[in-house]
Write an enzyme that holds these catalytic residues in place. Structure first.
Site, short mmCIF file in Angstrom:
data_model
loop_
_atom_site.label_atom_id
_atom_site.label_comp_id
_atom_site.label_asym_id
_atom_site.label_seq_id
_atom_site.Cartn_x
_atom_site.Cartn_y
_atom_site.Cartn_z
N HIS A 50 -0.11 -4.42 11.56
CA HIS A 50 -0.67 -4.64 10.21
C HIS A 50 0.40 -5.33 9.36
CE1 HIS A 50 -1.69 -3.48 6.10
NE2 HIS A 50 -2.94 -3.42 6.51
N PRO A 51 0.01 -6.15 8.37
CA PRO A 51 1.01 -6.92 7.61
C PRO A 51 2.13 -6.11 6.93
CG PRO A 51 -1.19 -7.73 7.17
CD PRO A 51 -1.36 -6.52 8.04
N VAL A 52 1.92 -4.84 6.64
CA VAL A 52 3.04 -4.09 6.04
C VAL A 52 4.04 -3.60 7.08
CG1 VAL A 52 1.78 -3.35 3.98
CG2 VAL A 52 1.93 -1.81 5.97
N LYS A 53 3.69 -3.68 8.35
CA LYS A 53 4.59 -3.20 9.40
C LYS A 53 5.67 -4.25 9.70
CE LYS A 53 2.08 0.43 9.40
NZ LYS A 53 0.93 0.85 10.18
N HIS A 54 6.56 -3.96 10.66
CA HIS A 54 7.72 -4.84 10.88
C HIS A 54 7.35 -6.25 11.31
CE1 HIS A 54 9.26 -0.77 11.25
NE2 HIS A 54 10.46 -1.23 10.98
#
Ligand SMILES: *Cc1c(COP(=O)(O)O)cnc(C)c1O
Length: 383
Positions: free
Chosen positions: A180-184
Site C-alpha cells: 500500500h502507498p503508505v508502506k515502505h
C-alpha cells in the site's frame, strides 16, 4: 508557506514510470513474466526461500490462514494493536481470533501472555512487527514449537528490518507484506507472502488463483486446454504492471530504510528528556524498519487532548495519525466475539497514549525539527 507533511507518503521515480509503461506495451499484463521476476527479487532481498505475490497485504494474510488450513473451531492468537486485517484474515477462514497483550516498552506482542492463551484449539500465532520493529521471535518460535502451532509474521510494517542478523521475511513460518502507498515500497495495492516451507508457498499460489492448479501463461506454454480447480481460492493475483512497479521500488528499499532510521534517530534526539513525550524502546540486536514513528504522550499532563492535538497539528500542516483503534473494540468484533473494554488492560492503557508522527524517506531533517518543535509547543501550551 509550509507544505503539508503527511504521516506517510510514497516516492515514485521516472524509472518506476518507465518500468510500468514497458509492461503496458508488452504481451502480458497479468500472469506474465514480471510476477516470478518480482518474487525472485523479493526472495533475494529477504533471503526467504519462497515468495508469492498477491493483490494486497490483506490477501497475503488470508492466503497465510488458508495455507495453514485455519477453519471453524480453530483459534489464532493475534494482538489487538494492529490493523483490522490481521484478525479479519482469521475470521475469513471461519477461525476465532484470540487477542493477546503487548509489552508496554515496545508495544510488541508479549510472549508470556501469548503462552497463557494457548489452548487445544490454537493453530497459529500471528506476530505483528508494530511500527517496523521485529517481535521477539526467539521466544515466539520456542513457544510455537513447544505447543506445535504455526508462527505467522504480519510483517506489513517491517520489510527491510532484521532480527539478530536474520532478515524480516525469514523469522516465521509464513510472513505477510503489503505494498500500500503508505508502506515502505508500493505497487498502489499489492502484497507478498514469504514462506520457509515450499508446501505453504504452493498453497498460497493455489489460493491466489481460484484454487486452480495452472495459470493462463503456464497453460499457454505447455499447450494445455483443460484445467482443474482443487480448492476454493480467490482472484488475489498481482498483475505484471504492478509487479514491475514493485520490482523497481525494491531497488530503493535498502536506502529508504536507512533514511527512515536517520529520521528516527533525529526524532529521538529532539524528544530526549522531554517529560510529556516518550519514544518506544529500541531492542538490542534488532534493525527497525520504521514504517511508523510512534511516540507515547502523557495526555493526562499535557495541555491538549489527542483529538485537539490532531486538529492543531493539521492547522500547522503536520499530518499526525493514530495506529490503531483497537481491533477487539471495533463494533464488529464486540458483536461477533463478545469482546469488550477491560479485556486487554495493558493494550488499552498504552493505546490511549500513542500518536504517529510523519515518517517517510522524503522527510528532511528540517521537517523533523519543525514537527518536533510544533508538537512540543502544543503539548505545553496553556488554555
Ligand atoms: C497495511 C497493513 C495490512 C493490510 O495491507 P493492505 O495491503 O492494505 O491490504 C495488514 N496488516 C498490517 C499490520 C498493515 O499495516
Amino acid at each position: 508557506m509550509e507544505k503539508f507533511l503527511p504521516y506517510g507518503r510514497q516516492e515514485i521515480s521516472e524509472e518506476d514510470i518507465r518500468a510500468v509503461t514497458e509492461v503496458l506495451k508488452s504481451d502480458w499484463l497479468t500472469t506474465g513474466p514480471m510476477v516470478p521476476k518480482f518474487e525472485a527479487a523479493f526472495s533475494e532481498f529477504t533471503k526467504a526461500p519462497h515468495s508469492v505475490a498477491v493483490s494486497s497485504g490483506t490477501a497475503a494474510l488470508h492466503a497465510a490462514m488458508f495455507a495453514l488450513d485455519i477453519k471453524a473451531g480453530d483459534e489464532v492468537i493475534v494482538p489487538s494493536l494492529t490493523f483490522a486485517a490481521t484478525a479479519n484474515a482469521v475470521v475469513y477462514q471461519g477461525g476465532t481470533p484470540v487477542f493477546t497483550e503487548i509489552k508496554p516498552a515496545d508495544l510488541l506482542i508479549d510472549p508470556n501472555d501469548v503462552e497463557k492463551r494457548i489452548t487445544k484449539r490454537t493453530k497459529a500465532i500471528v506476530a505483528v512487527d508494530y511500527a517496523g520493529n521485529p517481535c521477539d521471535y526467539d521466544s515466539l518460535k520456542s513457544i510455537a514449537s513447544k505447543h506445535g502451532v504455526a508462527l505467522v509474521a504480519d510483517a506489513c510494517h517491517a520489510i527491510g528490518g532484521n532480527y539478530h542478523g536474520k532478515p524480516v521475511g525469514t523469522l516465521a513460518d509464513i510472513s505477510c507484506f503489503s505494498f500500500h502507498p503508505v508502506k515502505h515500497i508500493t505497487t498502489a495495492e499489492g502484497g507478498m507472502v514469504t514462506a520457509m516451507k515450499e508446501e505453504y508457498a504452493a498453497r498460497a499460489k493455489l489460493f491466489r488463483n481460484h484454487g486452480i492448479t495452472t495459470d493462463h501463461r503456464e497453460r499457454s506454454e505447455k499447450g494445455l486446454l483443460n484445467y482443474e480447480m482443487v480448492e476454493l481460492g480467490f482472484n488475489y493475483r498481482l498483475n505484471d504492471i504492478l509487479c514491475a512497479l514493485g520490482l523497481s521500488q525494491l531497488s530503493k528499499l535498502k536506502e529508504w530504510v536507512a533514511r527512515r532510521n536517520e529520521i528516527a534517530k533525529k526524532y529521538r534526539e529532539l524528544f530526549r528528556g522531554n517529560e510529556l513525550i516518550s519514544c518506544l524502546a529500541e531492542c538490542p540486536g534488532v534493525y527497525n524498519a520504521y514504517h511508523l514513528f510512534v511516540v507515547k504522550v502523557d495526555f493526562a499532563r499535557a495541555a491538549i487532548t489527542r483529538e485537539k492535538l490532531y486538529l492543531k497539528l493539521k492547522e500547522n500542516k503536520i499530518g499526525m495519525s493514530f495506529h490503531y483503534p483497537l481491533v477487539h473494540l471495533h463494533p464488529y468484533y464486540r458483536k461477533k466475539f463478545q469482546t469488550k473494554e477491560g479485556a486487554l488492560p495493558i493494550t488499552e492503557a498504552e493505546n490511549s497514549k500513542i500518536i504517529s508522527l510523519p515518517m517517510y524517506p522524503g522527510l528532511t531533517n528540517q521537517d523533523v525539527s519543525r514537527i518536533s518543535e510544533v508538537l512540543i509547543n502544543l503539548l505545553n501550551q496553556n488554555g
